[in-house]
Design a protein around this motif. Structure first.
Motif, PDB file in Angstrom:
ATOM      1  N   VAL A   1     -14.928  15.427  10.616  1.00 54.10           N
ATOM      2  CA  VAL A   1     -14.896  14.265  11.502  1.00 54.10           C
ATOM      3  C   VAL A   1     -16.288  13.678  11.626  1.00 54.10           C
ATOM      4  O   VAL A   1     -17.223  14.342  12.083  1.00 54.10           O
ATOM      5  CB  VAL A   1     -14.361  14.646  12.901  1.00 54.10           C
ATOM      6  N   LYS A   2     -16.403  12.468  11.186  1.00 52.12           N
ATOM      7  CA  LYS A   2     -17.652  11.720  11.336  1.00 52.12           C
ATOM      8  C   LYS A   2     -17.288  10.376  11.913  1.00 52.12           C
ATOM      9  O   LYS A   2     -16.577   9.601  11.290  1.00 52.12           O
ATOM     10  CB  LYS A   2     -18.353  11.555   9.985  1.00 52.12           C
ATOM     11  N   ASN A   3     -17.756  10.101  13.108  1.00 53.19           N
ATOM     12  CA  ASN A   3     -17.458   8.829  13.753  1.00 53.19           C
ATOM     13  C   ASN A   3     -18.498   7.806  13.351  1.00 53.19           C
ATOM     14  O   ASN A   3     -19.679   8.106  13.286  1.00 53.19           O
ATOM     15  CB  ASN A   3     -17.442   8.998  15.272  1.00 53.19           C
ATOM     16  N   LYS A   4     -18.036   6.608  13.089  1.00 50.66           N
ATOM     17  CA  LYS A   4     -18.929   5.556  12.610  1.00 50.66           C
ATOM     18  C   LYS A   4     -18.888   4.387  13.579  1.00 50.66           C
ATOM     19  O   LYS A   4     -17.824   3.870  13.903  1.00 50.66           O
ATOM     20  CB  LYS A   4     -18.494   5.109  11.218  1.00 50.66           C
TER      21      LYS A   4
ATOM     22  N   TRP B   1     -15.741   0.910  16.403  1.00 51.78           N
ATOM     23  CA  TRP B   1     -15.645   2.366  16.437  1.00 51.78           C
ATOM     24  C   TRP B   1     -14.644   2.770  15.368  1.00 51.78           C
ATOM     25  O   TRP B   1     -13.447   2.520  15.514  1.00 51.78           O
ATOM     26  CB  TRP B   1     -15.190   2.830  17.820  1.00 51.78           C
ATOM     27  N   ASN B   2     -15.118   3.347  14.284  1.00 52.60           N
ATOM     28  CA  ASN B   2     -14.277   3.740  13.144  1.00 52.60           C
ATOM     29  C   ASN B   2     -13.407   2.578  12.672  1.00 52.60           C
ATOM     30  O   ASN B   2     -12.234   2.733  12.357  1.00 52.60           O
ATOM     31  CB  ASN B   2     -13.415   4.954  13.492  1.00 52.60           C
TER      32      ASN B   2
ATOM     33  N   SER C   1     -16.172  12.643  22.278  1.00 55.48           N
ATOM     34  CA  SER C   1     -16.529  13.270  21.001  1.00 55.48           C
ATOM     35  C   SER C   1     -17.547  14.388  21.183  1.00 55.48           C
ATOM     36  O   SER C   1     -17.610  15.297  20.360  1.00 55.48           O
ATOM     37  CB  SER C   1     -17.061  12.219  20.024  1.00 55.48           C
TER      38      SER C   1
END
Length: 143
Positions: free
Chosen positions: A64-67, A78-79, A95
């Protein structure tokens, strides 16, 4: 040899001046020997590097990498989904409660307003984000 050709010494008297040439030669030789014998200065930084042990398990890989993308039009994504600053802070706080903590990738577009980027950075600081990275900095490089 030093030679004086001024009109002061017309009577043939011996010169009373010291010949400086051998003194300068000796001083130059000593200077060169001193320079050669000085040890070379090494600029080294002592580091204790970790030793690779084959028996240790690899660290957990977090999928999980939030962008967070800040667009030139003034939107915060947000993602990939547009969010308001209040929603962004809620998402960031949620998060940070997940174990292991996911990374946050912040990617402002090159034309994005600095004021909005600064606001998002303040929100991430208030949410106590631990793992954060800037993505896309190569877009700002000038060749």
């Amino acid at each position: 040899m030093a030679m004086q050709t001024t009109s002061d010494n017309t009577s043939g008297e011996p010169m009373m001046d010291i010949n400086m040439t051998p003194l300068i030669d000796v001083m130059l030789v000593l200077l060169i020997m001193f320079i050669i014998t000085i040890p070379i200065q090494t600029h080294a930084v002592k580091l204790d590097l970790p030793v690779d042990q084959p028996n240790t398990p690899p660290p957990p890989i977090d999928p999980v990498k939030n962008k967070v993308v800040i667009t030139a039009g003034g939107q915060i994504l947000w993602n990939g989904t547009p969010v308001q600053p209040e929603q962004l802070r809620q998402y960031l706080e949620l998060s940070q409660q997940i174990q292991p903590i996911p990374e946050l990738h912040l990617q402002p577009e090159p034309e994005a307003r600095y004021e909005l980027v600064d606001q998002v950075l303040a929100i991430t600081k208030k949410a106590h984000v631990e793992k954060m990275g800037f993505v896309g900095n190569e877009a700002y490089m000038k060749f």
